[in-house]
Design an enzyme around this catalytic site. Structure first.
Site, PDB file in Angstrom:
ATOM      1  N   LEU A 355       3.065  -9.093   4.161  1.00  0.00           N
ATOM      2  CA  LEU A 355       2.053  -9.131   5.229  1.00  0.00           C
ATOM      3  C   LEU A 355       0.960 -10.134   4.903  1.00  0.00           C
ATOM      4  O   LEU A 355       0.320 -10.682   5.776  1.00  0.00           O
ATOM      5  CB  LEU A 355       1.424  -7.747   5.402  1.00  0.00           C
ATOM      6  CG  LEU A 355       2.336  -6.661   5.971  1.00  0.00           C
ATOM      7  CD1 LEU A 355       1.640  -5.323   5.904  1.00  0.00           C
ATOM      8  CD2 LEU A 355       2.722  -6.981   7.401  1.00  0.00           C
ATOM      9  N   GLY A 356       0.723 -10.327   3.635  1.00  0.00           N
ATOM     10  CA  GLY A 356      -0.296 -11.277   3.242  1.00  0.00           C
ATOM     11  C   GLY A 356      -0.665 -11.084   1.795  1.00  0.00           C
ATOM     12  O   GLY A 356      -0.248 -10.123   1.152  1.00  0.00           O
ATOM     13  N   LYS A 378       0.233  -2.393  -1.255  1.00  0.00           N
ATOM     14  CA  LYS A 378      -0.458  -3.481  -1.948  1.00  0.00           C
ATOM     15  C   LYS A 378      -0.031  -3.444  -3.402  1.00  0.00           C
ATOM     16  O   LYS A 378      -0.108  -2.417  -4.060  1.00  0.00           O
ATOM     17  CB  LYS A 378      -1.953  -3.269  -1.830  1.00  0.00           C
ATOM     18  CG  LYS A 378      -2.740  -4.441  -2.316  1.00  0.00           C
ATOM     19  CD  LYS A 378      -4.201  -4.233  -2.018  1.00  0.00           C
ATOM     20  CE  LYS A 378      -4.935  -5.525  -1.967  1.00  0.00           C
ATOM     21  NZ  LYS A 378      -5.243  -6.067  -0.725  1.00  0.00           N
ATOM     22  N   ASP A 475     -16.148  -6.342  -1.460  1.00  0.00           N
ATOM     23  CA  ASP A 475     -15.380  -7.502  -0.985  1.00  0.00           C
ATOM     24  C   ASP A 475     -15.292  -7.474   0.543  1.00  0.00           C
ATOM     25  O   ASP A 475     -14.215  -7.578   1.110  1.00  0.00           O
ATOM     26  CB  ASP A 475     -13.988  -7.524  -1.622  1.00  0.00           C
ATOM     27  CG  ASP A 475     -13.398  -8.941  -1.636  1.00  0.00           C
ATOM     28  OD1 ASP A 475     -14.138  -9.898  -1.324  1.00  0.00           O
ATOM     29  OD2 ASP A 475     -12.202  -9.074  -1.937  1.00  0.00           O
TER      30      ASP A 475
END
Ligand SMILES: *[C@@H]1O[C@H](CO)[C@@H](O)[C@H](O)[C@H]1NC(C)=O
Ligand SMILES: *[C@@H]1O[C@H](CO)[C@@H](O)[C@H](O)[C@H]1NC(C)=O
Ligand SMILES: *[C@@H]1O[C@H](CO)[C@@H](O)[C@H](O)[C@H]1NC(C)=O
Ligand SMILES: *[C@@H]1O[C@H](CO)[C@@H](O)[C@H](O)[C@H]1NC(C)=O
Ligand SMILES: *[C@@H]1O[C@H](CO)[C@@H](O)[C@H](O)[C@H]1NC(C)=O
Ligand SMILES: *[C@@H]1O[C@H](CO)[C@@H](O)[C@H](O)[C@H]1NC(C)=O
Ligand SMILES: *[C@@H]1O[C@H](CO)[C@@H](O)[C@H](O)[C@H]1NC(C)=O
Ligand SMILES: *[C@@H]1O[C@H](CO)[C@@H](O)[C@H](O)[C@H]1NC(C)=O
Length: 676
Positions: A355-356, A378, A475
């Site tokens: 996905l990225g 992740k 972040d």
């Protein structure tokens, strides 16, 4: 008339003569049957190693080598010239010492004597010797069951039945076989297989045919014989002969057994009473036991090998799906996913499922095998051993963080050098795609943008103030804002910075975050605070409003270094702050809201942490419950600008030092510092 006939002397004498002849014939026709040889010691002449076992089994030879054995009916039988026909059958078995190579054989013999002292073992089968072999004076008729091929006697093979006349060179021979009436075909028999077999030998003096028929034991006598040999036995057989068996071993030996024997000169030899026949002893041949041992060893090796392969596969499998699970993690087990499930869910972390790549690792789309739920996995590649415990604890508590503008953390999994975090799947991806994408269709309208901003602010205030402990996101940026199916903003990646920051000494704290979003005080080695999140949120506001990235070259801005904050600030100073708005919206936005967002962005980007608004104030400004203090366009670097209370009706922005411009805000190192 009748009496006359009876008493006529010639007739009477003829009658007496006939009676005598018939009687004499009857007397001379021998017939006997041994259903086993129990108690036959006196009724059977045995010599050599031949012996009758207690159960009645006639054991001709044992595994001793080069021995001979003989067993004969003790009385001579008469073959008067006019009565040569006979019928005999016996049941035998041969146990080889070395399968297929042991010898030598059993011979059914009709011989003038039972003195075989000069007979040889080996190929001569205890019957003859090389010098007597073939002599016409022998008067021997024999049927051999031979298990060794011997060239001296011209054997046809190592498993044959032969008809021998005066010689062990067979007059007729055939490989051991029988005709199966059921299957209408010949079937091979292995003589020294240890199996029990029966043989029939029939001679008819009129036909002059010796018929030899072989079959497995209990098999009915086949309709076709194995050998049918024409011979006039009148020249071979003397008037008085002995019938019996000789047997011999050679350099390898067989156990030769005879279980039963019947002989008849008056008709067909009677068949046996099978229930009376002795059973064979349990004999293990050396070769076979060796073979068995070999087989067992082989089997063991094969099984061990198989086990080894299974174990190896299992270990590889384990390795593939190996996880790190330390005792302290037990408390967090409800939050754990199995690596295998995640591996399967993401199709082995296939690139197609990518996905990225976020700040901390690659994110994969996955479908959990058990529930078919869509998730985002992740893969954080750098899991430092030290901080992990605190981090897992934090994850576990983060799992309890629930807010409609946060990406829900579902759980984790840990492997060597790898941490996997499982999140809700966000179908519309991250916000930066919409903000900075080149695709015109993805341009977000203002109302969505404003709603997203409010959502992110609401998530941050939840993290900062509304939850049981203060959680710093550390972040905040457009690429960490994800969009669910209804285009609601969902802040992701919260708390991850902790992973890289487990040292309590702020002086050595690694700088974490994304360049451009890092508050200046952090770059000066200060501990991150809620206001550093506010700083990043300010940058996020400008990103959303302007549709530009915080720093670096922009495709439509042709200057070397670009700092979004300075750029917006410059417009603000000119009193044209709306000119900084995203051109892709083509002016289609709420001016008031745009102005609020940009100015609030600048406020949040204040170099001095204490001058920035809190998230609560930010939310109030955004929902209109508080008014943004009016910032004077003339930015006084000396005087500064102070931000007052929550209502913020009076205040001014001030820089941290007289020489620094707002550009400081956007840089985290000196190379990026933008001074003017
Ligand atoms: C075979 O039998 C003979 C005579 O009974 C005996 O001396 C010999 O030991 C036996 N051989 C074996 C191998 O049993
Ligand atoms: C058997 O024959 C041999 C030689 O032909 C002879 O020496 C021996 O005495 C005979 N034995 C018996 C028991 O007749
Ligand atoms: C069976 O064997 C006999 C004698 O060896 C032979 O004559 C006959 O043709 C064979 N029959 C078949 C069906 O093979
Ligand atoms: C021997 O076999 C043949 C046919 O193979 C048969 O005609 C004959 O009657 C048999 N003789 C004896 C005595 O069984
Ligand atoms: C067999 O041979 C003997 C002696 O040579 C002879 O007398 C007899 O007739 C022969 N038998 C037949 C059936 O040919
Ligand atoms: C011999 O044959 C006759 C006639 O078929 C029969 O009655 C008798 O039982 C047989 N005896 C043996 C021991 O085979
Ligand atoms: C993990 O991080 C440490 C310190 O941040 C670094 O030294 C190390 O090279 C990293 N390892 C990997 C595999 O990225
Ligand atoms: C967002 O996702 C939903 C569901 O996947 C989809 O129907 C919608 O078109 C998406 N919106 C945008 C703007 O891509």
């Amino acid at each position: 008339m009748f009496l006359m006939v009876v008493f006529h002397p010639r007739i009477l004498s003829l009658a007496i003569f006939l009676t005598l002849v018939v009687h004499a014939f009857a007397q001379n026709e021998t017939q006997f049957i041994y259903n086993g040889f129990q108690g036959s010691i006196n009724k059977l002449h045995v010599d050599g190693v031949a012996t009758i076992l207690p159960n009645g089994l006639l054991q001709m030879t044992n595994y001793s080598q080069r021995i001979t054995a003989h067993a004969f009916y003790p009385y001579p039988v008469n073959f008067r010239p006019k009565h040569l026909s006979f019928s005999t059958t016996f049941v035998f078995a041969m146990y080889p010492q070395v399968p297929h190579y042991s010898g030598h054989g059993i011979v059914f013999v009709i011989s003038p004597s039972t003195n075989f002292t000069t007979a040889f073992p080996h190929a001569y089968l205890g019957l003859l010797n090389p010098s007597t072999n073939g002599q016409k004076s022998n008067h021997v008729f024999a049927v051999e069951l031979d298990t060794i091929q011997n060239a001296d006697v011209k054997d046809i093979d190592g498993n044959h039945v032969g008809i021998d006349i005066n010689s062990l060179i067979s007059d007729d021979a055939a490989p051991a076989a029988y005709y199966s009436d059921k299957e209408k075909e010949n079937k091979t028999l292995l003589l020294n297989s240890g199996k029990v077999m029966q043989i029939w030998i029939d001679y008819d003096e009129i036909e002059m045919l010796v018929n030899v028929t072989l079959a497995p034991f209990r098999h009915p006598k086949p309709s076709k014989c194995l050998l049918s040999y024409q011979i006039n036995l009148s020249i071979i057989l003397l008037d008085s002969m002995y019938v019996g068996f000789t047997s011999a071993t050679g350099n390898t030996a067989n156990f030769h057994y005879i279980l039963g024997w019947s002989w008849n000169q008056s008709g067909k030899a009677q068949d046996f009473d099978h229930s009376k026949l002795p059973s064979l002893p349990q004999i293990k041949h050396h070769k076979e036991s060796f073979k068995q041992l070999f087989f067992i060893v082989l089997l063991t090796i094969v099984i061990l090998l198989l086990l080894l392969i299974v174990a190896a596969v299992w270990l590889l499998w384990r390795k593939k799906y190996e996880e790190l699970l330390e005792p302290w993690e037990k408390d967090y087990s409800p939050n754990r996913f199995s690596y295998k499930d995640l591996f399967v869910a993401t199709k082995g972390f296939k690139n197609s499922e990518l996905l990225g790549g976020g700040g901390f690792g690659k994110v994969y789309k996955g479908v959990l095998p058990s529930t078919r739920d869509l998730v985002a996995v992740k893969r954080v590649s750098n899991d430092s051993k030290q901080g992990i415990k605190e981090f897992i604890a934090e994850i576990s508590s983060m799992k309890r963080l629930r807010h409609r503008n946060l990406v829900q953390l579902l759980g984790y999994c840990r492997r060597k050098g790898e941490l996997l975090l499982v999140y809700e799947y966000m179908p519309n991806g991250s916000l930066d795609k919409f903000l900075f994408g080149t695709d015109d269709k993805s341009v977000l309208c203002w109302s969505w943008r404003f709603k997203i901003i409010q959502g992110v602010a609401s998530a941050l205030i939840y993290l900062h103030e509304e939850w049981e402990q203060v959680v710093l996101h550390r972040d905040v940026k457009a690429s960490n804002v994800l969009l669910d199916a209804e285009m609601n903003a969902r802040l992701g990646d919260f708390g991850l910075a902790r992973l890289y920051d487990h040292n309590n000494d702020p002086r050595t704290t690694n700088v974490v975050g994304t360049i451009g979003y890092i508050a200046p005080e952090i770059s000066r080695m200060q501990k991150p605070t809620t206001s550093s999140d506010v700083f990043a949120f300010g940058m996020f506001l400008l990103e959303v409003g302007c549709g530009r990235r915080p720093i670096g070259k922009q495709n439509d801005v042709d200057i070397e270094d670009f700092f979004l904050s300075d750029w917006v600030y410059d417009y603000w100073k000119l009193g044209q702050i709306l000119k900084a708005s995203d051109p892709r919206m083509e002016g289609d936005y709420q001016e008031k809201e745009m102005e609020l967002v940009l100015k609030l962005g600048l406020l949040c980007l204040h170099p001095k942490a204490e001058e920035r608004p809190t998230m609560r104030q930010v939310v109030q400004f955004l929902d209109g419950s508080a008014t943004l203090p009016d910032i004077a366009p003339e930015y006084d670097v000396q005087g500064g600008y102070s931000f007052g209370d929550a209502c913020g009706t009076s205040g001014s922005i001030t820089t941290s030092s007289g020489t620094a411009s707002l550009g400081v805000m956007s840089s985290t190192n000196s190379a990026l510092r933008y001074g003017r």
